[in-house]
Design a protein around this motif. Structure first.
Motif, mmCIF file in Angstrom:
data_model
loop_
_atom_site.group_PDB
_atom_site.id
_atom_site.type_symbol
_atom_site.label_atom_id
_atom_site.label_comp_id
_atom_site.label_asym_id
_atom_site.label_seq_id
_atom_site.Cartn_x
_atom_site.Cartn_y
_atom_site.Cartn_z
ATOM 1 N N LYS A 40 4.976 -6.197 10.000
ATOM 2 C CA LYS A 40 6.383 -6.188 9.591
ATOM 3 C C LYS A 40 6.754 -7.576 9.076
ATOM 4 O O LYS A 40 5.986 -8.529 9.219
ATOM 5 C CB LYS A 40 7.284 -5.807 10.763
ATOM 6 N N ALA A 41 7.956 -7.679 8.554
ATOM 7 C CA ALA A 41 8.400 -8.962 8.006
ATOM 8 C C ALA A 41 8.354 -10.073 9.057
ATOM 9 O O ALA A 41 8.006 -11.213 8.751
ATOM 10 C CB ALA A 41 9.806 -8.822 7.429
ATOM 11 N N VAL A 99 0.864 -1.178 0.000
ATOM 12 C CA VAL A 99 0.000 0.000 0.000
ATOM 13 C C VAL A 99 0.901 1.229 0.000
ATOM 14 O O VAL A 99 1.740 1.385 0.902
ATOM 15 C CB VAL A 99 -0.928 0.014 1.232
ATOM 16 N N THR A 100 0.751 2.094 -0.980
ATOM 17 C CA THR A 100 1.671 3.229 -1.100
ATOM 18 C C THR A 100 1.331 4.343 -0.108
ATOM 19 O O THR A 100 0.174 4.537 0.261
ATOM 20 C CB THR A 100 1.667 3.815 -2.519
ATOM 21 N N ASP A 101 2.353 5.042 0.297
ATOM 22 C CA ASP A 101 2.209 6.209 1.166
ATOM 23 C C ASP A 101 3.067 7.323 0.573
ATOM 24 O O ASP A 101 4.289 7.175 0.473
ATOM 25 C CB ASP A 101 2.671 5.881 2.587
ATOM 26 N N PRO A 102 2.471 8.442 0.178
ATOM 27 C CA PRO A 102 3.232 9.476 -0.532
ATOM 28 C C PRO A 102 4.353 10.082 0.291
ATOM 29 O O PRO A 102 5.414 10.400 -0.252
ATOM 30 C CB PRO A 102 2.172 10.519 -0.894
ATOM 31 N N GLU A 103 4.146 10.240 1.594
ATOM 32 C CA GLU A 103 5.188 10.816 2.437
ATOM 33 C C GLU A 103 6.354 9.858 2.610
ATOM 34 O O GLU A 103 7.519 10.229 2.498
ATOM 35 C CB GLU A 103 4.607 11.212 3.802
ATOM 36 N N ALA A 117 14.110 -4.845 2.169
ATOM 37 C CA ALA A 117 12.918 -4.797 3.012
ATOM 38 C C ALA A 117 11.835 -5.724 2.470
ATOM 39 O O ALA A 117 11.124 -6.393 3.229
ATOM 40 C CB ALA A 117 12.398 -3.367 3.086
ATOM 41 N N THR A 118 11.718 -5.785 1.147
ATOM 42 C CA THR A 118 10.732 -6.667 0.518
ATOM 43 C C THR A 118 11.129 -8.123 0.675
ATOM 44 O O THR A 118 10.319 -8.980 1.054
ATOM 45 C CB THR A 118 10.597 -6.318 -0.981
ATOM 46 N N SER A 133 4.700 0.905 5.845
ATOM 47 C CA SER A 133 6.002 1.365 6.327
ATOM 48 C C SER A 133 7.073 0.275 6.319
ATOM 49 O O SER A 133 8.263 0.578 6.335
ATOM 50 C CB SER A 133 5.874 1.947 7.735
ATOM 51 N N ALA A 134 6.665 -0.986 6.288
ATOM 52 C CA ALA A 134 7.658 -2.067 6.258
ATOM 53 C C ALA A 134 8.459 -2.066 4.965
ATOM 54 O O ALA A 134 9.549 -2.639 4.907
ATOM 55 C CB ALA A 134 6.972 -3.420 6.437
ATOM 56 N N ILE A 135 7.923 -1.403 3.936
ATOM 57 C CA ILE A 135 8.634 -1.294 2.661
ATOM 58 C C ILE A 135 8.823 0.161 2.253
ATOM 59 O O ILE A 135 9.936 0.596 1.945
ATOM 60 C CB ILE A 135 7.906 -2.084 1.555
#
Length: 210
Positions: A170-171, A13-17, A200-201, A189-191
């Motif tokens: 998280k992972a 899920v993308t987060d612009p910040e 991270a992925t 945020s995990a990625i």
């Protein structure tokens, strides 16, 4: 349905910040190359027009990968950009209206926080459920009380549809999420914003590490 379950395995899920340093498109490209299996464009602070433009850029970046792209809470943008589908929450438009606008061939996801919402989800309209929040998360400050892994197991057990867990994952939680019955983990945020997107992925797939 089995193919969709596989797509839900690691759902970004993308987060612009959080993506600001690299940009959303570059972040998504690196994450998909490293193993992300589905992408949701989420940016609540831009116009539908700008969301369509970003969706088209992401669609171009994902071409040939087989990774589906859905848009959060903007069926109009999802339709205009001709992406794979949309994801809605309980407070957004109804599943009936969203399906009518998207058409039969598109993916529709629905967020569910309670057993009642899971049971009420109609498989004739909805393709998968987002279950959570599992843990507390700063990326969505208005989220409901976290349900924990036990709550996730309860909701996943009630679901007639493929499901993805979301909320502070998280992972290190990924194996527990799968054991609880969800088909995958939805992460932000995990990625997004991590110093090394690929590492991270790949941390979600320790069995694939040499």
């Amino acid at each position: 349905m089995s193919e969709l379950r596989e797509h839900l395995r690691l759902y970004l899920v993308t987060d612009p910040e959080m993506c600001r340093a690299r940009g959303v498109v570059e972040t998504v490209g690196q994450a998909v190359a490293a193993g992300v299996t589905m992408v949701q464009l989420r940016d609540k602070d831009i116009s539908t027009r700008d969301r369509i433009a970003l969706a088209l850029a992401l669609k171009d970046a994902l071409q040939g990968t087989g990774v589906p792209l859905v848009i959060n809470d903007d069926v109009e943008a999802a339709t205009a950009a001709e992406v794979d589908g949309a994801h809605i929450g309980q407070g957004d438009m109804s599943s009936v209206e969203a399906r009518a606008r998207l058409g039969a061939g598109k993916i529709l996801g629905l967020s569910c926080e309670t057993p009642e919402a899971v049971v009420a989800a109609d498989p004739a309209l909805v393709d998968y459920l987002g279950l959570g929040p599992v843990f507390g998360t700063a990326t969505k400050t208005d989220h409901a009380t976290p349900i924990g892994l036990s709550g996730l197991a309860e909701l996943a057990g009630l679901s007639r549809l493929p499901s993805v867990a979301i909320g502070g994952i998280k992972a290190m939680h990924h194996a527990q999420v799968l054991a609880a019955g969800a088909d995958g983990s939805a992460v932000v945020s995990a990625i997004c914003g991590q110093p090394d997107i690929a590492a991270a992925t790949q941390a979600f797939f320790p069995e694939a590490q040499p």
